[in-house]
Design a protein around this motif. Structure first.
Motif, PDB file in Angstrom:
ATOM      1  N   LYS A   1      -1.606   3.454  -4.378  1.00 31.32           N
ATOM      2  CA  LYS A   1      -2.321   2.257  -4.802  1.00 31.32           C
ATOM      3  C   LYS A   1      -2.186   1.168  -3.757  1.00 31.32           C
ATOM      4  CE  LYS A   1      -1.493   3.282  -9.607  1.00 31.32           C
ATOM      5  NZ  LYS A   1      -0.609   4.399  -9.327  1.00 31.32           N
ATOM      6  N   SER A   2      -3.145   0.270  -3.781  1.00 32.84           N
ATOM      7  CA  SER A   2      -3.099  -0.947  -2.982  1.00 32.84           C
ATOM      8  C   SER A   2      -2.922  -2.087  -3.974  1.00 32.84           C
ATOM      9  CB  SER A   2      -4.405  -1.105  -2.205  1.00 32.84           C
ATOM     10  OG  SER A   2      -4.381  -2.316  -1.493  1.00 32.84           O
ATOM     11  N   ILE A   3      -1.832  -2.821  -3.835  1.00 32.20           N
ATOM     12  CA  ILE A   3      -1.486  -3.851  -4.811  1.00 32.20           C
ATOM     13  C   ILE A   3      -1.290  -5.180  -4.096  1.00 32.20           C
ATOM     14  CG2 ILE A   3       0.231  -4.567  -6.527  1.00 32.20           C
ATOM     15  CD1 ILE A   3       0.783  -1.464  -6.811  1.00 32.20           C
ATOM     16  N   LYS A   4      -1.918  -6.203  -4.625  1.00 31.27           N
ATOM     17  CA  LYS A   4      -1.720  -7.551  -4.092  1.00 31.27           C
ATOM     18  C   LYS A   4      -1.092  -8.392  -5.194  1.00 31.27           C
ATOM     19  CE  LYS A   4      -3.741 -11.535  -1.948  1.00 31.27           C
ATOM     20  NZ  LYS A   4      -4.913 -12.300  -1.599  1.00 31.27           N
ATOM     21  N   ILE A   5       0.078  -8.929  -4.881  1.00 34.25           N
ATOM     22  CA  ILE A   5       0.793  -9.802  -5.811  1.00 34.25           C
ATOM     23  C   ILE A   5       0.872 -11.171  -5.159  1.00 34.25           C
ATOM     24  CG2 ILE A   5       2.990 -10.266  -6.959  1.00 34.25           C
ATOM     25  CD1 ILE A   5       3.484  -7.215  -6.936  1.00 34.25           C
ATOM     26  N   SER A   6       0.559 -12.188  -5.932  1.00 32.78           N
ATOM     27  CA  SER A   6       0.671 -13.533  -5.383  1.00 32.78           C
ATOM     28  C   SER A   6       1.222 -14.486  -6.434  1.00 32.78           C
ATOM     29  CB  SER A   6      -0.677 -14.028  -4.866  1.00 32.78           C
ATOM     30  OG  SER A   6      -1.627 -14.044  -5.902  1.00 32.78           O
ATOM     31  N   VAL A   7       1.907 -15.503  -5.937  1.00 31.82           N
ATOM     32  CA  VAL A   7       2.403 -16.586  -6.783  1.00 31.82           C
ATOM     33  C   VAL A   7       1.928 -17.875  -6.136  1.00 31.82           C
ATOM     34  CG1 VAL A   7       4.429 -17.789  -7.679  1.00 31.82           C
ATOM     35  CG2 VAL A   7       4.412 -15.297  -7.594  1.00 31.82           C
ATOM     36  N   GLY A   8       1.239 -18.691  -6.933  1.00 34.92           N
ATOM     37  CA  GLY A   8       0.716 -19.957  -6.432  1.00 34.92           C
ATOM     38  C   GLY A   8       1.604 -21.130  -6.806  1.00 34.92           C
ATOM     39  N   LYS A   9       1.137 -22.322  -6.471  1.00 34.35           N
ATOM     40  CA  LYS A   9       1.907 -23.548  -6.710  1.00 34.35           C
ATOM     41  C   LYS A   9       2.158 -23.802  -8.186  1.00 34.35           C
ATOM     42  CE  LYS A   9       0.621 -25.839  -2.496  1.00 34.35           C
ATOM     43  NZ  LYS A   9       0.241 -27.047  -1.828  1.00 34.35           N
ATOM     44  N   THR A  10       1.287 -23.267  -9.049  1.00 36.35           N
ATOM     45  CA  THR A  10       1.456 -23.478 -10.495  1.00 36.35           C
ATOM     46  C   THR A  10       2.325 -22.400 -11.137  1.00 36.35           C
ATOM     47  OG1 THR A  10      -0.568 -22.263 -10.983  1.00 36.35           O
ATOM     48  CG2 THR A  10      -0.766 -24.659 -10.704  1.00 36.35           C
ATOM     49  N   PHE A  11       2.967 -21.583 -10.298  1.00 36.30           N
ATOM     50  CA  PHE A  11       3.836 -20.491 -10.763  1.00 36.30           C
ATOM     51  C   PHE A  11       3.082 -19.441 -11.566  1.00 36.30           C
ATOM     52  CE2 PHE A  11       7.132 -23.009  -9.107  1.00 36.30           C
ATOM     53  CZ  PHE A  11       8.213 -22.171  -8.924  1.00 36.30           C
ATOM     54  N   LEU A  12       1.824 -19.222 -11.207  1.00 37.94           N
ATOM     55  CA  LEU A  12       1.039 -18.165 -11.824  1.00 37.94           C
ATOM     56  C   LEU A  12       1.216 -16.906 -10.983  1.00 37.94           C
ATOM     57  CD1 LEU A  12      -0.896 -17.758 -14.222  1.00 37.94           C
ATOM     58  CD2 LEU A  12      -2.771 -18.024 -12.583  1.00 37.94           C
TER      59      LEU A  12
ATOM     60  N   GLU B   1       0.855  -1.188   0.000  1.00 41.81           N
ATOM     61  CA  GLU B   1       0.000   0.000   0.000  1.00 41.81           C
ATOM     62  C   GLU B   1       0.886   1.231   0.000  1.00 41.81           C
ATOM     63  OE1 GLU B   1      -3.127   0.459   2.827  1.00 41.81           O
ATOM     64  OE2 GLU B   1      -4.183  -1.299   2.072  1.00 41.81           O
ATOM     65  N   ASN B   2       0.642   2.089  -0.976  1.00 41.83           N
ATOM     66  CA  ASN B   2       1.386   3.337  -1.102  1.00 41.83           C
ATOM     67  C   ASN B   2       2.901   3.106  -1.063  1.00 41.83           C
ATOM     68  OD1 ASN B   2       1.466   6.078  -1.566  1.00 41.83           O
ATOM     69  ND2 ASN B   2       1.336   6.623   0.592  1.00 41.83           N
ATOM     70  N   GLY B   3       3.352   2.029  -1.719  1.00 39.55           N
ATOM     71  CA  GLY B   3       4.779   1.753  -1.827  1.00 39.55           C
ATOM     72  C   GLY B   3       5.397   1.014  -0.663  1.00 39.55           C
ATOM     73  N   LYS B   4       4.579   0.617   0.337  1.00 40.79           N
ATOM     74  CA  LYS B   4       5.111  -0.077   1.516  1.00 40.79           C
ATOM     75  C   LYS B   4       4.431  -1.431   1.680  1.00 40.79           C
ATOM     76  CE  LYS B   4       6.434   3.972   4.076  1.00 40.79           C
ATOM     77  NZ  LYS B   4       5.826   5.252   4.033  1.00 40.79           N
ATOM     78  N   VAL B   5       5.229  -2.428   2.073  1.00 45.81           N
ATOM     79  CA  VAL B   5       4.694  -3.765   2.322  1.00 45.81           C
ATOM     80  C   VAL B   5       3.849  -3.709   3.594  1.00 45.81           C
ATOM     81  CG1 VAL B   5       5.255  -6.165   2.855  1.00 45.81           C
ATOM     82  CG2 VAL B   5       6.669  -4.895   1.248  1.00 45.81           C
ATOM     83  N   ILE B   6       2.621  -4.262   3.536  1.00 45.95           N
ATOM     84  CA  ILE B   6       1.760  -4.232   4.721  1.00 45.95           C
ATOM     85  C   ILE B   6       1.514  -5.619   5.318  1.00 45.95           C
ATOM     86  CG2 ILE B   6       0.630  -2.081   4.077  1.00 45.95           C
ATOM     87  CD1 ILE B   6      -1.831  -3.858   3.271  1.00 45.95           C
ATOM     88  N   ASN B   7       2.002  -6.673   4.657  1.00 41.82           N
ATOM     89  CA  ASN B   7       1.884  -8.013   5.251  1.00 41.82           C
ATOM     90  C   ASN B   7       3.277  -8.544   5.578  1.00 41.82           C
ATOM     91  OD1 ASN B   7       2.441  -8.367   2.434  1.00 41.82           O
ATOM     92  ND2 ASN B   7       1.730 -10.475   2.556  1.00 41.82           N
TER      93      ASN B   7
END
Length: 123
Positions: A90-101, A56-62
């Motif tokens: 911006k609020s950005i959520k990036i994730s990578v799953g087991k299938t490398f998506l 969020e706003n350029g900072k990791v929140i998790n």
């Protein structure tokens, strides 16, 4: 703790991430990562390469302290001036799953800040 094992791998992906980050303003984006890129950088074994990174706003929140893959991704994102400016407001959520998506979901942070209503005005 391993330091920056995956940084070079992520830097290789920055042009693709930049493009998908821009497109994620309209709709959630995803693309497939090459598993061998990450396996050659370091073997994660059973723990795998899956993670979720919330910015969020350029900072990791998790908490990403236990994921070298996520930490190195954030470091790579911050090293790119174009992406760094795209992360602001911006609020950005990036994730990578087991299938490398690799998935990116972006929403704007409202600049409107509501004023608290004084108790005397509450009916």
């Amino acid at each position: 703790m391993e330091e920056r094992k995956y940084l070079q791998t992520w830097k290789k992906y920055l042009p693709v991430i930049r493009l998908h980050l821009k497109r994620s303003l309209v709709a959630e984006q995803s693309f497939k990562l090459n598993i061998t890129d990450f396996e050659s950088a370091g073997d994660r074994g059973k723990s795998g390469y899956t993670f979720s990174l919330q910015v969020e706003n350029g900072k990791v929140i998790n908490n990403i302290s236990s994921s070298a893959v996520a930490r190195d991704l954030f470091e790579a994102l911050r090293s790119d001036d174009t992406i760094k400016s795209m992360l602001l407001d911006k609020s950005i959520k990036i994730s990578v799953g087991k299938t490398f998506l690799f998935s990116i979901k972006t929403s704007h942070i409202s600049s409107y800040k509501s004023e608290p209503v004084p108790d005397s005005e509450i009916v």
